[in-house]
Write a protein that holds these residues in place. Structure first.
Motif, mmCIF file in Angstrom:
data_model
loop_
_atom_site.group_PDB
_atom_site.id
_atom_site.type_symbol
_atom_site.label_atom_id
_atom_site.label_comp_id
_atom_site.label_asym_id
_atom_site.label_seq_id
_atom_site.Cartn_x
_atom_site.Cartn_y
_atom_site.Cartn_z
ATOM 1 N N GLU A 65 42.188 -63.085 -40.793
ATOM 2 C CA GLU A 65 41.762 -62.309 -41.794
ATOM 3 C C GLU A 65 42.716 -61.638 -42.511
ATOM 4 O OE1 GLU A 65 39.339 -59.875 -40.931
ATOM 5 O OE2 GLU A 65 38.482 -61.552 -39.019
ATOM 6 N N HIS A 66 42.361 -61.437 -43.286
ATOM 7 C CA HIS A 66 42.953 -61.608 -44.748
ATOM 8 C C HIS A 66 42.940 -60.172 -44.899
ATOM 9 C CE1 HIS A 66 43.124 -66.275 -46.356
ATOM 10 N NE2 HIS A 66 42.208 -66.374 -46.074
ATOM 11 N N ARG A 68 43.681 -56.667 -46.594
ATOM 12 C CA ARG A 68 43.168 -56.133 -48.500
ATOM 13 C C ARG A 68 44.266 -55.832 -48.707
ATOM 14 N NH1 ARG A 68 37.913 -56.933 -49.960
ATOM 15 N NH2 ARG A 68 36.635 -57.404 -48.744
ATOM 16 N N VAL A 85 41.168 -58.697 -52.213
ATOM 17 C CA VAL A 85 41.715 -60.062 -51.319
ATOM 18 C C VAL A 85 42.852 -61.181 -52.257
ATOM 19 C CG1 VAL A 85 40.330 -62.073 -49.815
ATOM 20 C CG2 VAL A 85 39.246 -59.568 -50.539
ATOM 21 N N SER A 88 42.067 -63.258 -54.460
ATOM 22 C CA SER A 88 40.312 -63.339 -55.805
ATOM 23 C C SER A 88 41.375 -62.766 -56.836
ATOM 24 C CB SER A 88 39.765 -62.084 -55.114
ATOM 25 O OG SER A 88 40.554 -61.103 -55.121
ATOM 26 N N SER A 208 45.905 -61.291 -56.261
ATOM 27 C CA SER A 208 45.035 -60.852 -57.117
ATOM 28 C C SER A 208 44.913 -60.176 -58.430
ATOM 29 C CB SER A 208 44.287 -59.551 -56.225
ATOM 30 O OG SER A 208 44.437 -59.736 -54.801
ATOM 31 N N ASP A 232 35.870 -64.335 -58.680
ATOM 32 C CA ASP A 232 34.945 -63.959 -57.801
ATOM 33 C C ASP A 232 34.316 -62.403 -57.492
ATOM 34 O OD1 ASP A 232 36.633 -66.384 -56.487
ATOM 35 O OD2 ASP A 232 37.967 -64.910 -56.057
ATOM 36 N N THR A 233 34.536 -61.375 -58.074
ATOM 37 C CA THR A 233 33.287 -60.369 -58.305
ATOM 38 C C THR A 233 33.594 -60.416 -59.956
ATOM 39 O OG1 THR A 233 35.061 -59.654 -56.948
ATOM 40 C CG2 THR A 233 34.153 -58.052 -57.739
ATOM 41 N N ASN A 253 29.610 -59.808 -55.883
ATOM 42 C CA ASN A 253 30.823 -59.993 -55.133
ATOM 43 C C ASN A 253 30.576 -60.569 -53.977
ATOM 44 O OD1 ASN A 253 33.704 -58.612 -53.722
ATOM 45 N ND2 ASN A 253 32.949 -56.383 -54.008
ATOM 46 N N ARG A 254 31.782 -61.590 -53.798
ATOM 47 C CA ARG A 254 31.495 -62.691 -52.929
ATOM 48 C C ARG A 254 32.159 -62.512 -51.456
ATOM 49 N NH1 ARG A 254 33.807 -67.521 -56.723
ATOM 50 N NH2 ARG A 254 31.934 -68.085 -57.387
ATOM 51 N N PHE A 255 33.219 -60.608 -51.719
ATOM 52 C CA PHE A 255 33.753 -60.054 -50.282
ATOM 53 C C PHE A 255 33.227 -58.236 -50.404
ATOM 54 C CE2 PHE A 255 36.758 -62.641 -53.369
ATOM 55 C CZ PHE A 255 36.980 -63.763 -52.033
#
Length: 459
Positions: A65-66, A68, A85, A88, A208, A232-233, A253-255
């Motif tokens: 688990e990354h 945030r 993230v 990202s 990031s 990614d966003t 948003n990929r996350f």
């Protein structure tokens, strides 16, 4: 025959042409095609044995688990899906002066005050200008690594040799240039190459990176369209100059969830979070006003109540005007046609004005019912029932179709003191303290405002 070392590239969309022309056939822009040096020729084929074997893994191979990183600004974290993230890349665009640099400066300052290493690199302002803004915002004591630079090579070298930050802000990507390309900063080739190297740096080091992007006159982020695919966003910072409210919207948003919004208020001390945005976009819910209705909408996962204002006025012109602010004009034309064909309400000699209060733009079709309520209330000069709201989608036959997340909409409305909700028939709802009126056809909405009079006498 040797290939030409020059090519012509549209600076708006990135389309490549063999010769110069004044009009871009891809995006329709005029005078946007400039001559650039072509990239090195790609070999016509690949021989076997020169590549490296790729290592394949299963979908459940990496279960780490990354964690945030939180920005300290709740609305920004909400839009991002919970924070930054590691590794990202985020692209944020908006009109000039809307508050992009202010928002990001507040974010990096709060993260730095929380003990996170943050770097802010500006290609548009000197460090003294940024420091002046920080003092005005009361953030001068934040230990932010601040610099003013435009060279991509210098930026990457400095970041790699110093302590790797948690967050790197580049303001803006259009001012950064790679010295191995002969084109000017801001061109398609420069923006694409600079963004690609910064994204690679983020993935390699785990930081990031936020890239600030300029926008065109149409509101789209300038430069190649592939830039939005690379990151990614993608965030858009919106707002009306006539209002102090700003809306941060996630379109990719990929996350996290897309179409999520964060609401801010521009003040003398920077951007302040708005905890309850529904109270900003509606007037007194207990006040009966002719031509105004309240719509319970959804922006991402957040229920949001907005006031929709309609005005129907007679005109001697042969072609009445239809003006829309904050909604789809084509959808308004469809609703007017349905009211005429299915309910007998004629708008032939009437000008129609529709406005979404507060500078917000509504996109979901669930606003159809609230728009109808505002228009019928205006043309009949009968106020909308007190403390009531509307939501529902309208079909071409005049039927009212159910929409999703009904319970979340009603819960938000009850929290703000609304007593009655007019919703589509057949909606699946749980127990609600509000009075629920279910309607299945537009004629039932018209009868709410025409009382006992026939529809033909109400216009």
């Amino acid at each position: 025959m040797a290939r030409s070392s020059e090519q012509f590239t549209c600076q708006n969309c990135g389309e490549i042409y063999r010769k110069w022309q004044g009009h871009c056939d891809a995006c329709g822009e005029w005078n946007s095609i400039l001559q650039e040096a072509a990239a090195s020729a790609v070999p016509s084929g690949l021989t076997l044995g020169k590549g490296h074997e790729i290592v394949f893994t299963a979908l459940d191979a990496d279960r780490t688990e990354h964690k945030r990183s939180h920005s300290g600004i709740g609305e920004l974290d909400r839009v991002l899906g919970g924070g930054f993230v590691p590794g990202s890349s985020i692209l944020i665009g908006g009109d000039p002066g809307i508050g992009k640099s202010t928002l990001l400066l507040q974010a990096v300052a709060k993260m730095a005050l929380a003990g996170e290493a943050c770097t802010y690199i500006s290609g548009e302002e000197a460090t003294q200008q940024i420091a002046m803004r920080a003092r005005r915002l009361g953030l001068a004591d934040a230990p932010v690594q601040l610099a003013s630079a435009n060279s991509l090579r210098d930026i990457i070298t400095s970041v790699e040799k110093a302590k790797i930050p948690k967050l790197l802000v580049i303001d803006s990507i259009q001012t950064v240039f790679a010295d191995n390309l002969p084109s000017a900063p801001g061109t398609v080739a420069q923006v694409r190459a600079s963004a690609q190297e910064l994204i690679r740096l983020a993935r390699k080091t785990g930081l990031s990176v936020i890239l600030v992007g300029h926008v065109t006159k149409d509101g789209q982020i300038a430069g190649p369209r592939v830039l939005e695919h690379m990151v990614d966003t993608v965030l858009y910072f919106e707002g009306d100059r006539g209002h102090q409210f700003r809306i941060l919207r996630a379109v990719k948003n990929r996350f996290g969830a897309t179409d999520e919004i964060g609401v801010f208020e521009m003040t003398d001390h920077g951007l302040q979070e708005v905890a309850n945005p529904s109270s900003l976009f509606i007037s007194d819910p207990g006040k009966a006003i002719s031509g105004a209705s309240v719509f319970a909408g959804m922006e991402g996962t957040r229920p949001l109540l907005v006031e929709i204002q309609g005005l129907v006025a007679p005109t001697p012109q042969a072609t009445p005007r239809r003006a829309v602010v904050g909604w789809d004009s084509n959808r308004l034309a469809m609703i007017l046609a349905v009211l005429d064909a299915r309910c007998g309400l004629s708008f032939a000699g009437q000008e129609v004005y529709l406005n979404v209060a507060g500078g917000l733009r509504v996109q979901e079709p669930a606003a159809d019912l609230a728009v109808v309520a505002a228009l019928v209330s205006s043309i009949s000069d009968v106020p909308v029932p007190e403390s009531s709201l509307f939501f529902g989608e309208i079909g071409l036959s005049g039927e009212i179709r159910a929409v999703g997340q009904t319970d979340a909409r009603l819960k938000e409305a009850a929290k703000l003191g609304f007593k009655c909700a007019v919703i589509p028939a057949g909606s699946k709802i749980k127990d609600s303290p509000m009075k629920i009126i279910e309607v299945g056809h537009l004629r039932e909405i018209v009868s709410l405002f025409t009382e006992t009079r026939p529809v033909s006498q109400a216009v």
